[in-house]
Design a protein around this motif. Structure first.
Motif, PDB file in Angstrom:
ATOM      1  N   LEU A  68      -5.045 -10.751  12.507  1.00  0.00           N
ATOM      2  CA  LEU A  68      -3.946  -9.593  12.086  1.00  0.00           C
ATOM      3  C   LEU A  68      -2.954 -10.135  11.475  1.00  0.00           C
ATOM      4  N   TRP A  69      -2.653  -9.510  10.378  1.00  0.00           N
ATOM      5  CA  TRP A  69      -1.166  -9.721   9.837  1.00  0.00           C
ATOM      6  C   TRP A  69      -0.609  -8.511   9.766  1.00  0.00           C
ATOM      7  N   VAL A  70       0.697  -8.624  10.025  1.00  0.00           N
ATOM      8  CA  VAL A  70       1.653  -7.485   9.954  1.00  0.00           C
ATOM      9  C   VAL A  70       2.951  -7.876   9.194  1.00  0.00           C
ATOM     10  N   GLY A  71       3.545  -7.216   8.024  1.00  0.00           N
ATOM     11  CA  GLY A  71       4.713  -7.394   7.429  1.00  0.00           C
ATOM     12  C   GLY A  71       5.104  -6.571   6.427  1.00  0.00           C
ATOM     13  N   ARG A  72       5.992  -7.078   5.452  1.00  0.00           N
ATOM     14  CA  ARG A  72       6.286  -6.093   4.348  1.00  0.00           C
ATOM     15  C   ARG A  72       5.150  -5.642   3.560  1.00  0.00           C
ATOM     16  N   THR A  73       4.913  -4.686   3.083  1.00  0.00           N
ATOM     17  CA  THR A  73       3.872  -4.282   2.409  1.00  0.00           C
ATOM     18  C   THR A  73       3.819  -5.269   1.030  1.00  0.00           C
ATOM     19  N   VAL A  87     -11.353  -5.966   7.378  1.00  0.00           N
ATOM     20  CA  VAL A  87     -11.900  -5.001   8.322  1.00  0.00           C
ATOM     21  C   VAL A  87     -10.928  -3.819   8.603  1.00  0.00           C
ATOM     22  N   TYR A  88      -9.657  -3.829   8.296  1.00  0.00           N
ATOM     23  CA  TYR A  88      -8.673  -2.821   8.536  1.00  0.00           C
ATOM     24  C   TYR A  88      -7.658  -2.981   7.693  1.00  0.00           C
ATOM     25  N   THR A  89      -7.180  -1.829   7.292  1.00  0.00           N
ATOM     26  CA  THR A  89      -5.517  -1.904   6.587  1.00  0.00           C
ATOM     27  C   THR A  89      -4.925  -0.511   7.165  1.00  0.00           C
ATOM     28  N   GLY A  90      -3.557  -0.737   7.535  1.00  0.00           N
ATOM     29  CA  GLY A  90      -2.838   0.448   8.097  1.00  0.00           C
ATOM     30  C   GLY A  90      -1.686   0.099   7.708  1.00  0.00           C
ATOM     31  N   HIS A  91      -0.662   1.017   8.428  1.00  0.00           N
ATOM     32  CA  HIS A  91       0.846   1.050   8.228  1.00  0.00           C
ATOM     33  C   HIS A  91       1.575   1.010   9.349  1.00  0.00           C
ATOM     34  N   PRO A 174      20.264  12.565  -8.844  1.00  0.00           N
ATOM     35  CA  PRO A 174      20.839  11.305  -8.934  1.00  0.00           C
ATOM     36  C   PRO A 174      19.865  10.674  -9.984  1.00  0.00           C
ATOM     37  N   VAL A 175      20.409   9.621 -10.680  1.00  0.00           N
ATOM     38  CA  VAL A 175      19.493   8.630 -11.260  1.00  0.00           C
ATOM     39  C   VAL A 175      18.438   8.183 -10.789  1.00  0.00           C
ATOM     40  N   PRO A 176      17.207   8.328 -11.096  1.00  0.00           N
ATOM     41  CA  PRO A 176      16.177   7.837 -10.075  1.00  0.00           C
ATOM     42  C   PRO A 176      16.207   6.572  -9.664  1.00  0.00           C
ATOM     43  N   ARG A 177      15.958   6.370  -8.427  1.00  0.00           N
ATOM     44  CA  ARG A 177      16.023   4.800  -7.724  1.00  0.00           C
ATOM     45  C   ARG A 177      14.587   4.193  -8.094  1.00  0.00           C
ATOM     46  N   ILE A 178      14.640   2.627  -7.959  1.00  0.00           N
ATOM     47  CA  ILE A 178      13.620   2.118  -8.456  1.00  0.00           C
ATOM     48  C   ILE A 178      12.524   2.297  -7.230  1.00  0.00           C
ATOM     49  N   LEU A 179      11.297   2.452  -7.548  1.00  0.00           N
ATOM     50  CA  LEU A 179      10.207   2.973  -6.754  1.00  0.00           C
ATOM     51  C   LEU A 179       9.414   1.672  -6.045  1.00  0.00           C
ATOM     52  N   PHE A 180       9.609   2.038  -4.764  1.00  0.00           N
ATOM     53  CA  PHE A 180       8.760   0.829  -4.024  1.00  0.00           C
ATOM     54  C   PHE A 180       7.762   1.567  -3.195  1.00  0.00           C
ATOM     55  N   PRO A 181       6.637   0.587  -2.660  1.00  0.00           N
ATOM     56  CA  PRO A 181       5.577   1.378  -1.867  1.00  0.00           C
ATOM     57  C   PRO A 181       6.324   2.313  -0.701  1.00  0.00           C
ATOM     58  N   ARG A 182       5.736   3.345  -0.567  1.00  0.00           N
ATOM     59  CA  ARG A 182       6.338   4.291   0.683  1.00  0.00           C
ATOM     60  C   ARG A 182       6.253   3.687   1.829  1.00  0.00           C
ATOM     61  N   TRP A 183       5.354   2.584   2.217  1.00  0.00           N
ATOM     62  CA  TRP A 183       5.326   1.926   3.321  1.00  0.00           C
ATOM     63  C   TRP A 183       6.201   0.929   3.303  1.00  0.00           C
ATOM     64  N   TYR A 184       7.032   0.384   4.188  1.00  0.00           N
ATOM     65  CA  TYR A 184       7.785  -0.639   4.117  1.00  0.00           C
ATOM     66  C   TYR A 184       6.973  -1.806   4.787  1.00  0.00           C
ATOM     67  N   ARG A 185       6.553  -1.411   5.871  1.00  0.00           N
ATOM     68  CA  ARG A 185       5.754  -2.524   6.615  1.00  0.00           C
ATOM     69  C   ARG A 185       4.303  -1.999   6.873  1.00  0.00           C
ATOM     70  N   SER A 186       3.133  -2.702   6.777  1.00  0.00           N
ATOM     71  CA  SER A 186       1.851  -2.741   6.520  1.00  0.00           C
ATOM     72  C   SER A 186       0.999  -3.739   7.604  1.00  0.00           C
ATOM     73  N   GLY A 187      -0.190  -3.233   7.790  1.00  0.00           N
ATOM     74  CA  GLY A 187      -0.955  -4.435   8.632  1.00  0.00           C
ATOM     75  C   GLY A 187      -2.407  -4.456   7.755  1.00  0.00           C
ATOM     76  N   LYS A 188      -2.769  -5.866   8.169  1.00  0.00           N
ATOM     77  CA  LYS A 188      -4.293  -6.261   7.666  1.00  0.00           C
ATOM     78  C   LYS A 188      -5.012  -7.204   8.605  1.00  0.00           C
ATOM     79  N   ALA A 189      -6.160  -6.530   8.843  1.00  0.00           N
ATOM     80  CA  ALA A 189      -6.964  -7.156   9.577  1.00  0.00           C
ATOM     81  C   ALA A 189      -8.109  -7.784   9.195  1.00  0.00           C
ATOM     82  N   CYS A 190      -8.315  -9.337   9.345  1.00  0.00           N
ATOM     83  CA  CYS A 190      -9.525 -10.095   8.529  1.00  0.00           C
ATOM     84  C   CYS A 190     -10.521 -10.512   9.495  1.00  0.00           C
ATOM     85  N   ALA A 191     -11.736 -10.534   9.156  1.00  0.00           N
ATOM     86  CA  ALA A 191     -12.758 -11.030  10.220  1.00  0.00           C
ATOM     87  C   ALA A 191     -13.693 -11.967   9.222  1.00  0.00           C
TER      88      ALA A 191
END
Length: 343
Positions: A68-73, A87-91, A174-191
């Motif tokens: 499992l990895w967890v960190g900034r998206t 095998v899994y991705t989540g937030h 206001p002036v639109p801000r630069i758009l980033f992913p809605r999720w700041y941190r996510s996770g990913k599982a690998c097998a």
């Protein structure tokens, strides 16, 4: 949340000759792996060595193990070579702030009274009789009244001018801000492929943590309370998605304050509104009276604003309410926290 059971991916990628599928792991037998190798004996000898790590069987109610990895998206890595299948991705943490635009109110302008009435006497006493077609007079035009409109022995009653309600609106966004992913941190599982025979029953050989930001974890995918076992003490909860119930309250305006409205009704001896005969004034607090001049009937009339100062209204609303509800939780129990070097 995305979950892959490896029923197809690992089965076809890693098991062309046949293997056993369990949970999120593929158990590959060395004889099957090496039967088509040019040197089967050497292949089996090498296959019989665990190049990863030997672990106890996964506790009941859990899948895995997986890395499992967890960190900034934005920093999400590829799965390591030893565990190549996602095998899994989540937030974990949302980064989708809502800022309500400030509410504002228009000015409350002075509005004309609804019309004129003819008083029953010269003293403006008693209920008046409404006069038709008086709007032109109140709009500032010089009007020559008809005989029934004016009298030299009856007064004209002028209703109070009023403040119009303020109109609510919001400040321009206001002036639109630069758009980033809605999720700041996510996770990913690998097998990847695991082997039982290389570690001795009941242990299983699983891929090693070849990349420091990954940690070996077991998975409980779905709802419910989970207590992590002693061998996997670090708990990480990731989510499938969210229900955003946030909203900004509507903008509203309070009653007008601080302004002043005063309307003068003027009568003239001539038909051109130049030779003043009489005057009466009405404010937002008091109605007005234009008393008659005995023996002289007005030839023209008009109304003019004496004071026209718009009122101001206090805005309210534009407040953020509600919350984000995270949905589809899945619990990972890990040997160490996967984000220990990836904050």
């Amino acid at each position: 949340m995305k979950r892959t059971r490896l029923a197809l991916a690992l089965l076809f990628a890693a098991c062309p000759g046949g293997c056993n599928l369990s949970g999120t792991s593929v158990y590959l037998a060395c004889p099957e792996k090496c039967k088509d190798d040019p040197d089967p004996d050497a292949c089996i000898a090498e296959c019989g060595t665990c190049k990863g790590q030997c672990v106890d069987p996964t506790p009941e109610g859990f899948d895995g193990p997986a890395l499992l990895w967890v960190g900034r998206t934005v920093d999400e890595p590829q799965c390591p070579d030893s565990a190549p299948v996602t095998v899994y991705t989540g937030h974990e943490t949302l980064d989708d702030p809502i800022v309500c635009s400030p509410c504002r109110c228009s000015e409350s302008i002075c509005a004309l009274p609804e019309g004129l009435t003819m008083a029953p006497s010269a003293r403006c006493e008693g209920a008046g009789i409404p006069l038709n077609r008086t709007l032109d007079v109140l709009n500032g035009a010089c009007v020559v009244p008809s005989e029934h409109f004016v009298s030299d022995h009856k007064a004209l009653l002028l209703g109070s001018p009023r403040f119009m309600p303020c109109k609510a609106s919001v400040e321009p966004p206001p002036v639109p801000r630069i758009l980033f992913p809605r999720w700041y941190r996510s996770g990913k599982a690998c097998a990847g492929v695991t082997r039982k025979e290389t570690c001795g029953a009941p242990k299983t050989c699983v891929p090693a943590e070849q990349m420091r930001e990954f940690s070996l974890c077991i998975m409980h995918l779905g709802e419910g309370e989970v207590t992590c076992p002693q061998d996997y003490p670090e708990q990480v909860v990731l989510y499938d998605g969210m229900e955003d119930e946030r909203r900004c309250t509507p903008c509203e305006c309070g009653p007008p304050t601080g302004g002043e409205c005063s309307l003068a009704l003027l009568s003239y001896r001539d038909a051109a509104c130049s030779d003043l005969l009489g005057a009466g004034a009405a404010s937002e607090k008091d109605p007005g009276c234009l008393a008659p001049t005995p023996g002289v009937q007005p030839k023209s009339m008009k109304a003019v604003w004496h004071i026209n100062e718009p009122g101001r209204c206090e805005p309210s609303g534009g407040e953020l309410e509600g919350e984000v509800i995270l949905t589809g939780p899945s619990t990972f129990c890990c040997k160490t926290r996967p984000d220990r070097n990836n904050n």
